[in-house]
Structures are given as structure tokens and as C-alpha cells.
Motif scaffolding. Structure first.
Motif, PDB file in Angstrom:
ATOM      1  N   GLY A  43      -1.254  -4.645  -0.600  1.00 17.75           N
ATOM      2  CA  GLY A  43      -1.770  -3.295  -0.424  1.00 17.75           C
ATOM      3  C   GLY A  43      -2.763  -3.246   0.722  1.00 17.75           C
ATOM      4  O   GLY A  43      -3.472  -4.222   0.975  1.00 17.75           O
ATOM      5  N   GLY A  44      -2.818  -2.092   1.393  1.00 17.59           N
ATOM      6  CA  GLY A  44      -3.800  -1.898   2.452  1.00 17.59           C
ATOM      7  C   GLY A  44      -3.276  -2.308   3.809  1.00 17.59           C
ATOM      8  O   GLY A  44      -2.359  -3.114   3.920  1.00 17.59           O
ATOM      9  N   PRO A  45      -3.882  -1.718   4.863  1.00 20.93           N
ATOM     10  CA  PRO A  45      -3.357  -1.900   6.221  1.00 20.93           C
ATOM     11  C   PRO A  45      -3.834  -3.155   6.940  1.00 20.93           C
ATOM     12  O   PRO A  45      -3.311  -3.499   7.994  1.00 20.93           O
ATOM     13  N   THR A  93       7.149   6.818   1.996  1.00 23.37           N
ATOM     14  CA  THR A  93       6.570   7.443   0.800  1.00 23.37           C
ATOM     15  C   THR A  93       5.430   8.387   1.153  1.00 23.37           C
ATOM     16  O   THR A  93       5.304   9.470   0.586  1.00 23.37           O
ATOM     17  N   HIS A  94       4.567   7.937   2.079  1.00 22.73           N
ATOM     18  CA  HIS A  94       3.430   8.770   2.502  1.00 22.73           C
ATOM     19  C   HIS A  94       2.849   8.173   3.765  1.00 22.73           C
ATOM     20  O   HIS A  94       3.186   7.041   4.145  1.00 22.73           O
ATOM     21  N   HIS A  95       1.967   8.953   4.394  1.00 24.76           N
ATOM     22  CA  HIS A  95       1.523   8.561   5.730  1.00 24.76           C
ATOM     23  C   HIS A  95       0.166   7.882   5.731  1.00 24.76           C
ATOM     24  O   HIS A  95      -0.768   8.325   6.397  1.00 24.76           O
ATOM     25  N   SER A  97      -1.290   4.121   6.860  1.00 27.20           N
ATOM     26  CA  SER A  97      -0.758   3.173   7.839  1.00 27.20           C
ATOM     27  C   SER A  97      -0.176   1.916   7.210  1.00 27.20           C
ATOM     28  O   SER A  97       0.655   1.244   7.831  1.00 27.20           O
ATOM     29  N   ASP A  98      -0.580   1.572   5.972  1.00 28.50           N
ATOM     30  CA  ASP A  98       0.056   0.396   5.362  1.00 28.50           C
ATOM     31  C   ASP A  98       1.493   0.696   4.923  1.00 28.50           C
ATOM     32  O   ASP A  98       2.215  -0.205   4.487  1.00 28.50           O
ATOM     33  N   HIS A  99       1.915   1.965   5.098  1.00 22.19           N
ATOM     34  CA  HIS A  99       3.284   2.352   4.755  1.00 22.19           C
ATOM     35  C   HIS A  99       4.085   2.852   5.955  1.00 22.19           C
ATOM     36  O   HIS A  99       5.297   2.964   5.870  1.00 22.19           O
ATOM     37  N   ASN A 100       3.376   3.185   7.052  1.00 20.28           N
ATOM     38  CA  ASN A 100       4.126   3.754   8.179  1.00 20.28           C
ATOM     39  C   ASN A 100       3.784   3.158   9.539  1.00 20.28           C
ATOM     40  O   ASN A 100       4.332   3.608  10.553  1.00 20.28           O
ATOM     41  N   GLY A 206       5.701   4.027  -4.389  1.00 23.44           N
ATOM     42  CA  GLY A 206       4.744   4.422  -3.358  1.00 23.44           C
ATOM     43  C   GLY A 206       3.337   4.213  -3.883  1.00 23.44           C
ATOM     44  O   GLY A 206       3.127   3.419  -4.816  1.00 23.44           O
ATOM     45  N   ASP A 207       2.374   4.917  -3.317  1.00 27.77           N
ATOM     46  CA  ASP A 207       0.990   4.799  -3.782  1.00 27.77           C
ATOM     47  C   ASP A 207       0.686   5.969  -4.702  1.00 27.77           C
ATOM     48  O   ASP A 207       0.942   7.118  -4.357  1.00 27.77           O
ATOM     49  N   THR A 208       0.112   5.674  -5.850  1.00 25.65           N
ATOM     50  CA  THR A 208      -0.157   6.740  -6.807  1.00 25.65           C
ATOM     51  C   THR A 208      -1.170   6.304  -7.850  1.00 25.65           C
ATOM     52  O   THR A 208      -1.258   5.122  -8.195  1.00 25.65           O
ATOM     53  N   SER A 254      -7.125   6.717  -6.474  1.00 23.55           N
ATOM     54  CA  SER A 254      -5.811   6.982  -5.874  1.00 23.55           C
ATOM     55  C   SER A 254      -4.777   5.910  -6.163  1.00 23.55           C
ATOM     56  O   SER A 254      -3.671   5.975  -5.629  1.00 23.55           O
ATOM     57  N   HIS A 255      -5.139   4.935  -6.976  1.00 22.69           N
ATOM     58  CA  HIS A 255      -4.212   3.841  -7.261  1.00 22.69           C
ATOM     59  C   HIS A 255      -4.126   3.595  -8.771  1.00 22.69           C
ATOM     60  O   HIS A 255      -4.850   4.217  -9.547  1.00 22.69           O
ATOM     61  N   THR A 256      -3.251   2.669  -9.180  1.00 22.06           N
ATOM     62  CA  THR A 256      -2.959   2.469 -10.588  1.00 22.06           C
ATOM     63  C   THR A 256      -3.388   1.068 -11.016  1.00 22.06           C
ATOM     64  O   THR A 256      -2.966   0.077 -10.415  1.00 22.06           O
ATOM     65  N   SER A 276       3.634  -4.701  -7.243  1.00 20.10           N
ATOM     66  CA  SER A 276       3.618  -4.902  -5.797  1.00 20.10           C
ATOM     67  C   SER A 276       2.503  -4.065  -5.198  1.00 20.10           C
ATOM     68  O   SER A 276       1.714  -3.462  -5.920  1.00 20.10           O
ATOM     69  N   HIS A 277       2.467  -4.029  -3.825  1.00 24.08           N
ATOM     70  CA  HIS A 277       1.336  -3.351  -3.174  1.00 24.08           C
ATOM     71  C   HIS A 277       0.060  -3.820  -3.877  1.00 24.08           C
ATOM     72  O   HIS A 277      -0.750  -3.030  -4.359  1.00 24.08           O
ATOM     73  N   LEU A 278      -0.080  -5.129  -3.959  1.00 28.25           N
ATOM     74  CA  LEU A 278      -1.148  -5.730  -4.762  1.00 28.25           C
ATOM     75  C   LEU A 278      -2.502  -5.495  -4.100  1.00 28.25           C
ATOM     76  O   LEU A 278      -2.686  -5.741  -2.914  1.00 28.25           O
TER      77      LEU A 278
HETATM   78 ZN   LIG Z   1      -0.854   1.777   0.366  1.00 30.53          ZN
END
Ligand SMILES: [Zn+2]
Ligand SMILES: [Zn+2]
Length: 312
Positions: A43-45, A93-95, A97-100, A206-208, A254-256, A276-278
Motif C-alpha cells: 500500500g502507498g506510493p 480503481t481510483h486516482h 498515485s499508488d494505483h495510477n 481497490g482502496d476502501t 479511508s482504509h480497512t 493485499s495493498h498491505l
Molecule cells: Zn492505495
């Protein structure tokens, strides 16, 4: 890894009873098995030594469906032995930077690797603007390679689709893709995606924050890849990251938590939960067993702690 093969064989057998009726028969007759490769699981950029930022690819009948484009996604595909020339669909999933961060680079570098066929990309606004500006930024290289190397023009190959609503995103001969709105303030909209193929159903969160929409989307899925946060380690994580005064609040809001990942997986009735996205992504004091032990009281199915390049 033989355990992966066992797992896939099991899932294939289980899914065979409920193969989606809408799929054309030839797809099943081809015998193509749906593959899921986790390309980036941190997780994270921040670039890290032990894992990359978010990316995964689903492969059905040799067609690529990439979900999220964290740093290094093109290189991770190559390391996984996946041909960039076969890129066909990209879902963001969303914008964050760790996803796009490498969304544009995935398109550009796949083209530079020989891609000459259509690619459809999907994601929330402003993905059209992001795509247009990326091509504008890269015009010198693109134009040079067209003139100098005889490449086909890149821009006309890319078809961008902006998503603002939950529901069916697309369907083709391999897969039906559905999305749900998830809760990832302040980023909105943020989506989770579900892929239903002839032999498997795979959901990428995604992130949620803990999301009821995600529970509905993931009902009965074979695999749920869920972002996961190890809350007791957040203070240590935040202390290591300079110049991010409100980072802890964002992470919590913003995370689970990994415990809630287990609860979501149980509520959705999925077979396998992939953490994932640990976050934290690279704290050696948080062992694989600690992640599993935190989720286990809430979910009785299979739990996998994601690692880069793991195939599930
Ligand atoms: Zn993320
Ligand atoms: Zn995010």
C-alpha cells in the motif's frame, strides 16, 4: 508453487457447478482457465524494496485485464512472463498515485514493446484528461518512434471510458466486469471491480473503508483481494514518513483494518480472502502469520497474504 496449483484446481472444480450461464459455450470449450497474478501488493506510493504499489492482472484465454497501475506495473508483467503486446483492458480503481502512477507508462511501454491493437481503459474521472495529457507529454517519443521505427500510431489504439456509476462496466467473450462504489474519502468516486468468467469470480476491492457495497459486490465470489491495514503498526509507519501531518487520520478513515477484511469476506461468503495493498507494506516486524491471525477470528475460509508476483 504446488499449493497454488492445488488451490486453483479446487476453485475450478467448485466453480464448475456455477459457471455463468451468460458466457458463450465456446469460451468454456476452449478450456481456458482464469489466472490472477498479483503484480504489486504494497500500500502507498512510496517506492519500496520488498513490494510494489497496487497492480494485478487477470488473464482469460490469453487476454489481459489489468487492474490498477502502480509504480512498475509494466516491468512486473514482464517479470511474470506476461507479454505486454497482449494488453487489452486496463481498469483503474481510483486516482491515488499508488494505483495510477504508471497508468500512462503501461500504455506507452506496451506499445514500445510491440502492442499494435486496441486497448480499452476504464476508471473514474479524470481518466480521460489524464490519458490525453499523458499522450501530450509523451508526444515527442511517440512521434519519433512512429517516424523512426515504423510503429502504428498509439493514440488511436486507446479507448478511454469514464465511470461514474456502479453497475456493469463491460462484458466480452471472456468476462463480465461489474463495479461498485466504495468508501475512500476524500477520493470520489472510488471503485471496486468484480470479474466473472466461466470458471472463476474475482473481486478487487481497490482502496476502501469497510464497505457494504463491497460486501454486496463480492457475494459468493471465489476470490476477494482486499486492501488490508494492520492498525497497531500505523503509529510506527507514520513516524517513518516525513511531511505528512494528517497521514494517520487518512489511513484510519479511508482504509480497512485486517480484522474488518475478515468480517467483509465472511459477510460476502467468499471462498478465499487475499490480503493485499498491505499497510504497512514493508514492516518486517509484521509477519505473515500476524496478518492471518488478525483476520482468522472473523473468517473461516482460506486466507492468503499477498506477495508480489504470486499467482492465485
Ligand atoms: Zn492505495
Ligand atoms: Zn487510495
Amino acid at each position: 508453487m504446488h499449493t497454488d496449483m492445488d488451490r486453483r484446481a479446487f476453485l475450478t472444480a467448485a466453480a464448475g457447478l456455477t459457471a455463468a450461464a451468460w458466457l458463450p459455450r465456446w469460451s468454456e470449450a476452449q478450456g481456458g482457465k482464469t489466472r490472477l497474478i498479483l503484480l504489486g501488493t504494497g500500500g502507498g506510493p512510496r517506492p519500496k524494496k520488498v513490494n510494489m504499489s497496487s497492480a494485478q492482472v487477470i488473464i482469460v484465454n490469453d487476454v489481459l485485464y489489468v487492474v490498477d497501475c502502480g509504480d512498475g506495473v509494466a516491468r512486473q508483467l514482464v517479470i511474470a512472463g506476461v507479454s505486454l503486446q497482449r494488453l487489452r483492458h486496463v481498469f483503474v480503481t481510483h486516482h491515488h498515485s499508488d494505483h495510477n502512477a504508471d497508468y500512462g507508462n503501461l500504455l506507452l511501454l506496451s506499445w514500445a514493446s510491440g502492442l499494435r491493437t486496441r486497448v480499452d481503459t476504464w476508471g473514474p474521472p479524470p481518466i480521460e484528461k489524464i490519458t490525453r495529457l499523458f499522450f501530450e507529454m509523451s508526444a515527442y517519443d511517440i512521434d519519433t518512434r512512429i517516424a523512426d521505427e515504423g510503429r502504428v500510431p498509439l493514440v488511436p489504439l486507446i479507448h478511454v471510458h469514464e465511470l461514474t456509476q456502479p453497475g456493469v462496466v463491460m462484458r466480452d467473450e471472456n468476462v463480465k466486469v461489474t463495479c461498485a462504489l466504495v468508501d475512500h474519502p476524500p477520493v470520489t468516486p472510488a471503485f471496486a471491480y468484480r470479474f466473472d468468467t466461466a470458471d472463476r469470480s474475482i473481486v478487487i476491492s481497490g482502496d476502501t473503508n469497510r464497505s457494504d457495497n463491497l460486501v454486496k459486490l463480492a457475494q459468493g465470489a471465489d476470490v476477494l483481494v482486499h486492501e488490508a491495514l494492520y492498525v497497531p503498526a500505523v503509529d510506527r509507519l507514520v513516524a517513518r514518513v516525513p511531511n505528512a501531518a494528517t497521514l494517520k487520520k487518512h489511513i484510519i478513515d479511508s482504509h480497512t483494518s485486517v480484522e474488518d477484511c475478515g468480517r467483509v469476506a465472511a459477510a460476502a461468503g467468499v471462498k478465499t480472502l487475499v490480503l493485499s495493498h498491505l499497510v504497512p507494506p514493508d514492516d518486517p516486524t509484521i509477519t505473515e502469520q500476524m496478518w492471518i491471525d488478525a483476520a482468522r477470528p472473523h473468517f473461516k475460509g482460506e486466507i492468503i497474504v499477498a506477495r508480489d508476483l504470486m499467482e492465485i
